[in-house]
Design an enzyme around this catalytic site. Structure first.
Site, PDB file in Angstrom:
ATOM      1  N   ILE A 120      52.389  58.013  66.865  1.00 39.14           N
ATOM      2  CA  ILE A 120      51.795  57.411  65.672  1.00 39.14           C
ATOM      3  C   ILE A 120      50.610  56.525  66.034  1.00 39.14           C
ATOM      4  CG2 ILE A 120      54.044  57.488  64.524  1.00 39.14           C
ATOM      5  CD1 ILE A 120      54.123  54.429  64.723  1.00 39.14           C
ATOM      6  N   TYR A 123      67.789  49.736  73.414  1.00 37.02           N
ATOM      7  CA  TYR A 123      66.635  49.991  72.550  1.00 37.02           C
ATOM      8  C   TYR A 123      66.809  49.290  71.204  1.00 37.02           C
ATOM      9  CZ  TYR A 123      63.277  52.422  69.611  1.00 37.02           C
ATOM     10  OH  TYR A 123      62.256  52.703  68.735  1.00 37.02           O
TER      11      TYR A 123
END
Length: 286
Positions: free
Chosen positions: A17, A162
């Site tokens: 992105i 994460y």
């Protein structure tokens, strides 16, 4: 607040992105300082830009020395910085420590944004109105924020690491917004880009995780396109709404309430102080 394009620092700007957002921001007149690890990807991104300006800065954000030298490089290379976007991220497989003795996931996904913001804050103030944008994740909702064990020194789990790094990042963004003066001309917001299985986020994950991500991406309606995530990033950098609103978390549905752990003032303050100790700065900032 003025909405004139300026200089935007975009980490994770050479793939996924970030790469799409870099092109879009350049097309809108922004000068994009795209930060990434891959030299060839960065050079090709800069060469591909037919409108606007994209300049590549090679940096591995896992080490604090490189984060600091990157800040110096950016300070010296531009007249001012109008937006700072923390988009770089990774999800590893095994627990790996950086040269600073920090677990790599929390080093890249969270402590690098904390430290780079600290290092560039005065430049943002000088260019105000300015914006700070962080790429969060809905996975932050499955995490616990154990401030005393941010690095999973025992019982390491890659997905949990994460998720915790993203929870810490969302909490940091909210705390930063609360600490910045209301009339100081800097906003700080975070967003969820969607589940984008086609990015390189899981490039270092275990084979099992990579297979699960690939399979999930094949299920209709589960994954998002990189374009969707990039559009959300660009919105937070450019839309007038986010020049006035600060401390919000944005999803595909709009502004959303993040996990309770991210909005708890006492927990955010403890996280802030612990983070300052890990990167060696005075916790009294900003």
């Amino acid at each position: 607040m003025s909405e004139e394009p300026g200089v935007v620092v975009l980490t994770g700007g050479t793939s996924g992105i970030g790469r799409i957002a870099a092109r879009e921001l350049a097309a809108r007149g922004w000068t994009v300082a795209a930060v990434g690890r891959d030299q060839s990807a960065g050079e090709s991104l800069a060469a591909e830009s037919s409108t606007g300006t994209i300049r590549f800065h090679r940096a591995d954000l896992a080490t604090q020395a490189r984060v600091r030298s990157l800040a110096d490089e950016l300070r010296d290379g531009y007249d001012g910085i109008d937006a700072l976007v923390h988009n770089a991220g990774l999800s590893g497989g095994d627990r790996i420590e950086t040269a600073d003795g920090i677990e790599r996931t929390v080093a890249v996904n969270y402590l690098a944004p904390y430290l780079l913001t600290h290092e560039l804050l005065e430049d943002l103030r000088a260019s105000s109105p300015a914006r700070i944008v962080t790429t969060g994740s809905e996975l932050h909702r499955r995490a616990t924020l154990d401030v005393d064990d941010l690095q999973f020194e025992t019982d390491y789990d890659a997905l949990a690491a994460y998720s915790r790094s993203k929870l810490a990042l969302v909490a940091f963004t909210i705390e930063l917004a609360a600490r910045l003066p209301a009339d100081g001309g800097i906003t700080a917001n975070s967003f969820h880009p969607g589940f984008v299985p086609s990015t390189g986020l899981f490039r270092d994950a275990s084979l099992r995780t990579r297979l699960l991500v690939r399979l999930a991406g094949l299920v209709p309606g589960v994954g998002s396109s990189p374009r969707t995530g990039a559009d959300r990033l660009v919105r937070l950098v450019t839309e007038p709404t986010f020049g006035d609103r600060t401390g919000v978390y944005v999803t595909g549905e709009g502004v959303a309430e993040p996990a309770a752990a991210a909005t708890d003032p006492a927990r955010r303050e403890r996280l802030w102080e612990r983070s300052a100790a890990l990167v060696g700065v005075d916790p009294a900032w900003p």
